[in-house]
Write an enzyme that holds these catalytic residues in place. Structure first.
Site, PDB file in Angstrom:
ATOM      1  CD  GLN A 110      -4.431   3.880  -2.237  1.00 52.98           C
ATOM      2  OE1 GLN A 110      -3.225   3.757  -1.988  1.00 52.98           O
ATOM      3  NE2 GLN A 110      -5.262   4.120  -1.653  1.00 52.98           N
ATOM      4  CD  GLU A 159       1.442   6.445  -2.532  1.00 53.64           C
ATOM      5  OE1 GLU A 159       1.820   5.499  -2.365  1.00 53.64           O
ATOM      6  OE2 GLU A 159       1.430   7.363  -1.686  1.00 53.64           O
TER       7      GLU A 159
END
Lengths: 768, 768
Positions: B603, B490
């Site tokens: 991530q 993100e």
């Protein structure tokens, strides 16, 4: 076009017939202002139907606590809001025991509003039938004085037509007002004192947090058939309001009227403890003159403004009305007297955009003010940004930049960033370039170099530093790139290598380097001062140059155009013409992701770059880019059609240029974007002026000389405009058959018309 | 690592010493739950220091009105919130006229908390000196019953040490509670009725808007030295609360205690008019058993859970404690009994993320539940999404998709989208792929094909339709592209051609096409039903295939890696190792634009694709991608380290694998992200389990066979885990010298260990 109720008229905005659905739109369209204050066209008497109340004082704002869904580091804590100020226009009117209220009375006829732009006043008249079948005729005239800019005046007349009437006029002041756009339902005003003296009343109030002290004041007199009634009114003093009540009785056909002077004194101009006495002085001056004399002065003042800034269009009333509406509203909003003020996108006509300053000022408004006012006005607007330089440096520091890099805010009232949408606040950094461009543009137009060594160069250095740091080196491209930006086209977010931004960044650095050299040579003392203050070094300038010389611009060999951004050609390139009508405006019909991945352009972006830097591209290049991008442009920003209009004119695509002109000039009158209720698009009105002067007139400044390439839409018989070029006033008149130039003053002016050098002598019409 | 106060212990979470600063962190870490309800470790008695109160009931939520700064078309009106439910644990304790309150008493010593994970209870003990110098010893034990999942039990003992004490125990219920995360300070609960019967009390309350009816109930008894006191308490009934007051007097060294049963009955399980009687039945059952018998049942129930799901680690207490904490919390949160429930990222430990369902369930939790529970549990989680298919189709329609395309929401409680950040809500569409992948993964692991013809295929069709429509054709690339997305990482928003998303999209279409064929052949009746319902045609499937066969994947020839997205190589590729420590975590130190244009990965993104589709890439390719992306990964999402741990183990980079393991397993215990006060990271705990089983154990399922490639970190002596593979339970024990396999049941199981086929026979240890 979404509405069509404004009567075409050369000089006035006229509404006929009463329609409750139109009240809020008309409140915007009939707004009045005098640069120091302004207000929506709210009714004086009670109105219980849907209305959007707004009175605004220039420079008085409130930092409303930010509201966001998901907080991002770097968001400002506060969003500055233009404040709905205490109401001074209110006059409740009770007739034979019934409150006059156009929402509840039996019927309304002969309703007519006129905003007389030539003379600067607003009138309203109507016949109302009350519950008890009494018919009354009402005539109201209101204006905000340009001469006494703390004062407004109202003349409110009531004539019963079919019976006698006992009329209670209740003029009041009210500081218990709120903003519609408050984020957290906070109170914005703290009322300090409510007082009266004779027939004058005062509410002193200060804004929460910002602590702007104001005094709202009024004084009234009542008349029967023009005879002043000596009457002590009843006074009703509340915590946040005060009213006087006058009672007069008149027979059928007789006229009872009230004249009210009111307005604001503000601690921006007076000692905060002297606001009431300043108000008394203002009332004294106004009432000594009297309503009619003050109105006459108003007409004179507007006549002077028009003398310089009018544009005439013959043979097309709607086009004429449109341009005058634009020029009128710009002058109502900003007159350039105060370098702490600027031009909010809605002026004094609504709350949207917080009344704050955007890049609109530099990109759109400055050319208008440069050409229609003394050059001090534009200088004042430039100085506004110079005054905010420290804040812009702080703003850049918050985002991780160093060493005096300056990032001007996207939205500001006092130099601090207000906006909180990451894709705009942090990424719409092109605004920084427009501020540098305005310095260039000011010097190009006025020839006044003094601004650059005095103030401009420091701004240019801060901006160049920002661009140098913001660009990063791509080993893959072996060029400097600018990643993660939003261009003027806000229908793209977080894109890489936006052509406009990259081009502007390179230009800003080159221009700053050039000006550093020029100041060093020509203004050495200034240079030493600035070099000492900014600590520029040769090494630093070398790093700037490396970035500027190696900037990447996305380009399509196939289409021979610069790409709006990396990857633009990956989109589904379906033109606007092929979009179903039901899908437009896309900002109301589509979800945001769909807009973002579409090719549709909200406002000129690559073409904005071609507009700013026209000289650096050939007409063939312009044509290629215009033909490539125009079909994808939806013009859902008010700032878009004017640029396309200018470029279409230059490319001799006059049908398009005319269509864009109508769209920009009547954007609010015809409510193209279905949002005029919220207020007017003030800043884009300067773009309308540019469409005529730069578009149809083809005016440019090159090498200290005015150039013209006049064209005229086939719909017009003729048009004319005046420009103030370096204190020489030139009037240009373009008809279907010829162009004429007239010069005021004593000195000849050399201009270039198409490819010919022409000398215009004072008071000697030149025909071409 | 940001905290280090939890005592290392194999089976318990232990805190020693009282520190007001740690109260909120410990309230999270010591949370208890039983799948039907759960609660933070708030004190029973009054506590006036900083605390975050939370009791939660599974499936009971409130649609809080959305709060945003700038509205975008398509945003949901409401954001579902897990509700802080009425408090049933409260017991005010007044001693000689003074309220016991650890925030205000003179001193606290011997404070100890223990969360006994083996047996499923929470205890707390301390010695407090009160204002009047009385010293008291307090011992509290609390648990939420797994057997009677509507009931919790508390035993609260007070022993005065140096004088006599008159003790008032005031057990209460309170429905006047609020959520900390309310957007608009709304009340979420409407109390309907407060009643008592003998020593039982009931508050019936319903949630606003959603109208969930609940009864919160309690029943108490007091004891002196274990002798029950027959005493009619005083009752105090308020609008939103009810309490009983019991008074007992004891001498120094004697113990006064109260046992309280309490909990909730909910109209998700009972007729809403029968909630009080259901509560009475629950209380009757619990009190008939008595506190100790109920506690013994609790121990047995947890023993059964551990029997199947325990992972042992020898020689590394912190690692052992970490994995058990993860397994314990997962089982406290979700036991798979109810297909209308799912797994919120914070479980029953806080309000953040609204307790809603994210793609975490499919990507991280399902493998854990498949291997440690009956396969019905995983099927139930799949069915949850099948039940929401209609809503997913509606959601896609809102965003402009057609013809049964389904876009599952990013965040949901009832199938409707809740989230409102455009870059996530509208663009983080990869979630749709994880839902399809879970269907594939379920069949791969369980061999239960029936789910696909019964339900799964319809979901796969809706998802494939979405991807086909969402991809657009780039004439420039002559490929299908997916523009404007946010990947799992993100820290990139609105990017083009995210490798993970594009790969998943292609895979989803291919897999759906394959399953349509397979169902057509093997389950023809189901096929006809589904074909009729979804109206799939040959032409449509052809358009799907065209997209899947021509999907674009960004690739760097130079680095021989797929690029995370278009333009990734334009970034300044400075590794995390070269980032100043002061800049981390970047999500707390940097503005959002700076994060976005950096190369830093929140991530696993490209590597998440390599994890899902491992078989489609060689180990060399994995190594190249791991070595390319790991250095840019900051792991600021809890879901990241586990994937990197598994891949590092596969690549035999055991030091890295072990570091990532510790980070994922002790994320909350050591509070790596400085946010444990807000609650625990429940869903990523399943990733911790995967790090051991899939990472160190190297477990995979290929061709209906379990494969293992066991490895062991040098820090460990041995570790063991059990998996339920198609109703056969295999225990794997890995030591530094050997790996052993043990099988329960009656049938042999063929497994593959490294490259060898091994047959494991029941109750016959196989050593390798």
């Amino acid at each position: 076009m979404n509405q069509d109720y404004i009567q075409p008229d050369n000089w006035s905005i006229i509404e006929e017939g009463f329609d409750k659905e139109r009240v809020k739109s008309s409140e915007s369209l009939f707004s009045i202002g005098n640069g120091a204050m302004g207000q929506r066209a709210n009714f004086e008497e009670q109105y219980t139907g849907p209305t959007f109340q707004g009175s605004y004082i220039a420079g008085v704002y409130y930092p409303d606590k930010t509201r966001v869904g998901w907080w991002k580091n770097g968001y400002p804590e506060y969003f500055a809001k233009v404040l709905n100020a205490p109401n001074w226009i209110g006059i409740n009117v009770e007739i034979n025991g019934e409150q006059l209220d156009l929402n509840t009375c039996v019927s309304v006829s002969n309703f007519r509003r006129e905003l007389n732009m030539q003379e600067g006043w607003l009138s309203r008249s109507f016949t109302a039938t009350l519950q008890n079948n009494l018919e009354i005729e009402v005539k109201v005239l209101r204006f905000l004085s340009l001469d006494l800019d703390e004062v407004g005046a109202i003349n409110y007349q009531v004539t019963p037509l079919n019976g006698e009437a006992t009329i209670k006029f209740q003029p009041y002041l009210d500081s218990g007002i709120t903003n519609e756009d408050t984020n957290w339902d906070d109170q914005f005003w703290d009322t300090l004192n409510v007082s009266t003296e004779n027939e004058q009343a005062f509410i002193e109030a200060k804004t929460m947090k910002t602590g702007f002290h104001t005094c709202t004041f009024m004084q009234s007199s009542v008349f029967v058939n023009n005879t002043k009634q000596e009457q002590r009114p009843e006074t009703d003093k509340q915590e946040n309001a005060i009213s006087f009540t006058y009672t007069v009785s008149v027979n059928a056909g007789e006229t009872a009227s009230i004249q009210k002077f009111g307005g604001y004194t503000v601690d921006r101009n007076h000692d905060k403890n002297q606001l009431v006495s300043a108000a008394k002085r203002a009332l004294h001056t106004a009432s000594n003159l009297g309503f009619n004399a003050l109105l006459n002065k108003q007409k004179e003042a507007w006549s002077k403004i028009w003398e310089m800034s009018d544009i005439t269009i013959d043979g097309d009333v709607k086009a004429q009305q449109g341009i005058r509406f634009n020029i009128f509203q710009l002058n109502q909003t900003y007159l350039g007297k105060d370098s702490t003020l600027n031009i909010g996108p809605k002026g004094f006509t609504g709350e949207k955009y917080g009344g704050s300053t955007y890049w609109d000022t530099e990109a759109y408004c400055i050319p208008f003010y440069m050409a229609t006012k003394d050059q001090k006005v534009a200088r004042s607007l430039l100085q506004y940004r110079y005054n905010h330089l420290e804040k812009a440096i702080e703003n850049a520091e918050k985002l991780g930049f160093k060493n005096g890099a300056a990032l001007y805010p996207m939205v500001t009232m006092n130099g601090e960033e207000c906006h909180n949408e990451w894709e705009i606040t942090f990424e719409e950094i092109h605004r920084n370039g427009a501020i540098a461009f305005a310095i260039f543009n000011y010097y190009r137009y006025t020839g006044d170099y003094s601004y650059i060594p005095e103030m401009g160069l420091e701004v240019l250095i801060g901006i160049a530093r920002f661009w140098q740091q913001r660009a990063t080196f791509s080993t893959d491209k072996n060029k400097y790139v600018i990643l993660g930006v939003t261009g003027p086209n806000e229908y793209e977010n977080n894109i890489n290598n936006n052509f406009y931004t990259n081009y502007l960044a390179k230009w800003c650095i080159d221009y700053a380097l050039e000006q550093i050299e020029k100041v060093k040579e020509g203004h050495h003392e200034d240079y030493l001062r600035i070099a000492g203050k900014t600590k520029i070094t040769h090494e630093e300038l070398h790093t700037w140059k490396k970035v500027a010389d190696n900037m990447f611009f996305p380009y399509s060999e196939k289409h021979q155009v610069y790409l709006q951004q990396d990857g633009f050609l990956d989109k589904e390139l379906i033109t606007v013409a092929d979009l179903p009508k039901a899908d437009r405006p896309i900002n109301q019909k589509w979800s945001w992701d769909r807009i973002l991945r579409s090719p549709y352009i909200k406002q000129a972006d690559t073409l904005q770059g071609f507009y700013f830097f026209e000289d650096q591209f050939s007409t063939e290049e312009l044509k290629r880019h215009f033909d490539f991008y125009e079909p994808f442009t939806v013009h859902e920003s008010s700032l878009s059609p004017c640029v396309h209009s200018i470029q279409a004119a230059k490319l001799d695509q006059m049908e398009q240029a005319y269509t864009f002109y109508l769209r920009t000039s009547r954007l609010d009158l015809d409510d193209y974007n279905k949002e005029v209720e919220e207020g007017l698009h003030i800043t884009s009105m300067a773009g309308t002026w540019m469409s005529i002067v730069e578009g149809f007139g083809g005016m440019r400044v090159k090498n200290d000389t005015l150039h013209f390439e006049p064209r005229i839409p086939k719909e017009w018989e003729a048009y004319s405009f005046k420009v103030n070029f370096r204190d020489q006033i030139l009037k240009v008149n373009v008809s279907q058959s010829e162009t004429t130039f007239e010069l005021e003053g004593n000195t000849d002016l050399n201009i270039q018309v198409n490819d010919n050098l022409v000398t215009v002598s004072p008071n000697n019409l030149v025909k071409i």
